[in-house]
Design an enzyme around this catalytic site. Structure first.
Site, PDB file in Angstrom:
ATOM      1  N   SER B  12       0.843  -1.189   0.000  1.00 39.70           N
ATOM      2  CA  SER B  12       0.000   0.000   0.000  1.00 39.70           C
ATOM      3  C   SER B  12       0.879   1.240   0.000  1.00 39.70           C
ATOM      4  O   SER B  12       2.104   1.144   0.018  1.00 39.70           O
ATOM      5  CB  SER B  12      -0.871   0.000   1.245  1.00 39.70           C
ATOM      6  N   HIS B  39      -0.948   0.350  -3.833  1.00 38.51           N
ATOM      7  CA  HIS B  39      -2.065   1.293  -3.726  1.00 38.51           C
ATOM      8  C   HIS B  39      -1.485   2.690  -3.533  1.00 38.51           C
ATOM      9  O   HIS B  39      -0.475   2.850  -2.885  1.00 38.51           O
ATOM     10  CB  HIS B  39      -2.947   0.967  -2.525  1.00 38.51           C
ATOM     11  N   ASP B 132      -6.662  -6.563   0.089  1.00 38.52           N
ATOM     12  CA  ASP B 132      -6.253  -6.792  -1.290  1.00 38.52           C
ATOM     13  C   ASP B 132      -4.918  -7.529  -1.297  1.00 38.52           C
ATOM     14  O   ASP B 132      -4.038  -7.232  -0.507  1.00 38.52           O
ATOM     15  CB  ASP B 132      -6.108  -5.439  -2.015  1.00 38.52           C
TER      16      ASP B 132
END
Ligand SMILES: C[S@@+](CC[C@H](N)C(=O)[O-])C[C@H]1O[C@@H](n2cnc3c(N)ncnc32)[C@H](O)[C@@H]1O
Lengths: 286, 189
Positions: B12, B39, B132
């Site tokens: 992330s 991300h 995720d």
């Protein structure tokens, strides 16, 4: 979000594509495999069907077939998506066309029309809208209907006002320059109804048609100064991309521009016929 | 050890420092391609490649659609696109809806890489606040690849590695330094 992931094999994928090709007008043989496979898996999950039932139902019910074709296409779009691409149009491409009698523009894969309205707004700000003829096509007739209506969700489009400012109000080459352009000039924002409605004079302008890039052909009996085809060819494999580049080449005037998405490029034999600058390709004069 | 042909890393925005440290430790002539799906914060859409390039000796690029995969390159999934690996070892991009609020989606990238590289892929999940990547890492395992998560004790936010550990069997739980030695080792294999 469900935790069950449905997956299909490569064989099932080709079987599906082969079946659709035999009983319908659609041919997905040369779509990018991974994203197409993912779309089918998503359809299977959403409709809770197995592959054979899906194919059977598509064959029997033409409405259902059309519905699924629409579900398979990816329609993501925004107003002034990727402001840098619009800067290129504003400062490099459109100025070179300003003395034309007519500026012909084709948006291929226009989705719900935000790209078309962005173009019209830019043309209007540059005083070019009256000489522009704007054509827009997509495979999916639902998105074309939305594009014609010109009404979008305000909530989802909120961030895009920022892009409007970047493209229309600001000059990235001169930060002191700032043009005050009220949004009401182009659309009405209704926060209660959660809508952005394009003004009638913009909606009157473009010609929207259904067109399948796989089948090829230019349906407008004119050549173009600009073809916008952004984030459409990413769903096609190299071979189909190349066929579409041939179609675009034939459909452009000499010196005309093909504008691709910011993460797209032309690969293969057609590259020698264009002059590349970033994601923009200019048809070479012979 | 499997003969690893490619590495995919998911993380992330919070794993930026770890990623930087890993990339900075790899030599210029590193042979494998490394795919990264990270991300990003909503408002920070660009500048990521630039920031990583400064630290890394290997080239760092955001791939274009249909670009062929080249060895020794670090590929970062572009903001707002899902990044897929096709069977012919090319990238393809998609703007379909976000999955788990994420585009790029780590799961989707991992599914396609796992399928393309089978047992020759090493999948690594770093720290992050989202689930995720868990299903994606499972796909790596199911296809015979190697699965690695950053040690949840070390991760700033451990939802990502912990969810992956809950869903599939993990070959190695590694600290950042161990991840670096692993990457160097498979390069020399
Ligand atoms: C992601 S949208 C791109 C919208 C817009 N150009 C943009 O960049 O914001 C892709 C569009 O391509 C259309 N499309 C897919 N296959 C097509 C085909 N064979 N012929 C014409 N349009 C197609 C889809 O229906 C979809 O609306």
């Amino acid at each position: 979000m469900s935790d069950n992931i449905v997956t299909i094999t490569d064989e099932e994928l080709s079987f599906f594509i082969g079946s659709i090709r035999t009983f319908s007008d659609y041919d997905f043989t040369e779509y990018s495999e991974k994203s197409f496979k993912r779309r089918i898996e998503k359809v299977l999950m959403d409709y809770k069907l197995d592959l054979n039932s899906l194919i059977l139902k598509m064959r029997k019910e033409s409405d259902f077939l059309e519905r699924i074709i629409k579900d398979i296409t990816v329609n993501t779009t925004e107003l002034f998506r990727d402001p840098k691409a619009w800067h290129t149009l504003k400062y490099r491409i459109l100025p070179r066309l300003k003395d034309n009698n007519v500026i012909n523009i084709w948006h291929a894969g226009c989705s719900t029309g935000q790209e078309v309205y962005s173009m019209l707004i830019l043309l209007n700000e540059m005083g070019l809208i009256d000489k522009a003829k704007v054509y827009a096509t997509d495979l999916n007739t639902d998105v074309i209907d939305v594009a014609k209506a010109g009404i979008y969700k305000y909530r989802f489009n909120l961030g895009y006002l920022d892009s409007f400012d970047k493209v229309i109000k600001e000059n990235p080459y001169n930060y002191d320059e700032f043009k005050e352009v009220p949004y009401e000039k182009y659309f009405d924002i209704d926060k209660v109804q959660d809508s952005i409605k394009m003004k009638q004079f913009l909606k009157d302008k473009p010609v929207f048609r259904k067109h399948d890039l796989v089948k090829g052909g230019n349906i407008f009996y004119t050549k173009f100064d600009i073809i916008m085809c952004r984030n459409v060819l990413i769903y096609f494999n190299n071979s189909l991309q190349n066929k579409v580049f041939e179609l675009f080449y034939k459909s452009l005037f000499d010196g005309g521009y093909l504008v691709l998405g910011i993460h797209e490029s032309m690969l293969g034999p057609m590259t020698s016929k264009f002059e590349k600058k970033g994601s923009n390709y200019r048809k070479k004069l012979l | 050890m499997n003969d690893i042909k490619a590495v995919m890393i998911g993380g992330s925005a919070g794993s930026f420092q770890v990623v930087t440290k890993i990339l900075a430790s790899l030599p210029k002539d590193y042979k494998l391609p490394i795919f990264m799906c990270l991300h990003r914060l909503k408002h920070v859409r660009s500048g990521f490649v630039e920031a990583l390039s400064i630290k890394s000796e290997m080239p760092v690029i955001e791939p274009f659609d249909k670009d062929p995969i080249r060895p020794g390159v670090i590929y970062l999934a572009p903001a707002n696109y899902h990044m897929y690996i096709e069977a012919d070892k090319r990238f393809s991009l998609s703007t379909e809806e976000p999955v788990n609020h994420s585009r790029p989606s780590i799961d989707l990238s991992f599914y396609t890489a796992a399928y393309a590289y089978k047992s020759k892929l090493a999948g690594i999940i770093l720290s992050g606040a989202n689930r995720d990547g868990a299903k994606g890492l499972k796909a790596v395992k199911d296809n015979g690849g190697i699965t690695i998560v950053q040690d949840p004790k070390e991760a700033q936010v451990d939802t990502m590695p912990s969810s992956a550990m809950a869903l599939t069997s993990i070959d190695y739980v590694y600290s950042t330094d161990q991840i670096i030695s692993f990457l160097k080792k498979i390069n020399n294999a």
